[in-house]
Design an enzyme around this catalytic site. Structure first.
Site, PDB file in Angstrom:
ATOM      1  CD  GLN A 131      18.344  -1.267  -1.329  1.00  0.00           C
ATOM      2  OE1 GLN A 131      19.173  -0.441  -1.695  1.00  0.00           O
ATOM      3  NE2 GLN A 131      17.384  -1.702  -2.129  1.00  0.00           N
ATOM      4  NE  ARG A 164      26.905   4.322   1.320  1.00  0.00           N
ATOM      5  CZ  ARG A 164      26.226   3.242   0.922  1.00  0.00           C
ATOM      6  NH1 ARG A 164      24.905   3.215   1.042  1.00  0.00           N
ATOM      7  NH2 ARG A 164      26.847   2.200   0.411  1.00  0.00           N
TER       8      ARG A 164
END
Length: 293
Positions: free
Chosen positions: A121, A91
């Site tokens: 997501q 990330r």
């Protein structure tokens, strides 16, 4: 679910976990390095817990442990981590860093978010749509807010699936034009940009929003509040969308800013089902990447 579509990997692994089956451990003996230059509660917990519950071991490497291009070259980090682990999840801020990690790693690299996109997501969002609407194809998804990394991943999904995606944003906050062009040229879904949120949500199956100022943009928060006036997803906007519209938010939500407490807690909101689905969708991605699906 589509009547001709077999259960997806994420749906099967979610069902296995929900059944309480402790014997399903496809990641037994495997390790995952989780690299965070951009902190996140949801991303860390969903990946670490999901990997553990399927038998694997995840290692958290935070911003103080790894600093891309400062303490060590990204291509060196990639090869060192790949020598120890079966998979890498990262990330990061810069999208170029995830591309370089993948280029030099001999093991799969999962994009846990960059400033450009957030594919895990949107995999969770798609799973939530399948559960709640039974389909992705033939739907209308309206995103209201900043044309950010969430939007870019929705647009890229529209390059693969036949649905309509509308980004309703203030002028100057549109998504990357090349990504919009790429999706529309693919001939699957249809992507457009609007500056009128009430028009954009008409007939939407999903109304989606995100914070107006993402991590790294907090110094712009007050100015963005001014520029985004009229783009709050509130009861009035949800009423304009219609009773068929689901409300989605990737969280964390700044209640009272981009959306209201009443919408988050309302009958059309599925944000906590969506949040849980991060773990199941990511487990599906990991199973696929490791050749275990």
């Amino acid at each position: 679910m589509h009547p001709h579509r077999p259960p997806l990997t994420a749906q099967k692994v979610k069902a296995a976990l929900k059944s309480g089956d402790k014997s399903y451990r496809p990641f037994a003996g495997k390790t995952m390095a989780m690299v965070f230059t951009k902190p996140s509660m949801r991303t860390r917990v969903s990946f670490e817990t999901g990997f553990f519950r399927l038998g694997g071991h995840a290692i958290y490497l935070g911003p103080d442990t790894i600093q891309f291009g400062k303490r060590e070259a990204t291509k060196d980090i990639a090869r060192v981590l790949a020598g120890y682990n079966d998979v890498i999840m990262a990330r990061l801020f810069a999208h170029d860093d995830i591309l370089e990690l993948a280029q030099f790693s001999k093991v799969p690299v999962i994009n846990g978010l960059t400033d450009y996109n957030h594919p895990c997501q949107i995999m969770a969002d798609a799973l939530t749509m399948l559960e709640c609407k039974g389909r992705i194809e033939g739907t209308k998804v309206t995103y209201v807010g900043d044309g950010n990394n969430i939007v870019h991943s929705w647009i890229r999904l529209a390059a693969k699936f036949d649905f309509e995606f509308v980004c309703a944003c203030p002028e100057g906050f549109e998504p990357d034009a090349a990504t919009v062009e790429l999706a529309n040229a693919a001939g699957a879904g249809r992507v457009s940009v609007s500056h009128d949120p009430f028009e954009a949500v008409q007939g939407a199956d999903v109304v989606y929003t995100d914070v107006w100022a993402s991590m790294g943009q907090k110094e712009e928060a007050e100015e963005r509040k001014r520029r985004f006036a009229g783009f709050q997803v509130n009861e009035e906007l949800m009423a304009a969308a219609g009773p068929q519209a689901l409300f989605l938010h990737c969280l964390p939500a700044e209640r009272g800013i981009e959306t209201t407490d009443a919408v988050v807690e309302g009958s059309q909101s599925v944000v906590f089902q969506e949040a849980e689905n991060r773990m199941h969708a990511q487990n599906g991605v990991l199973l696929h990447a490791l050749g275990l699906a």
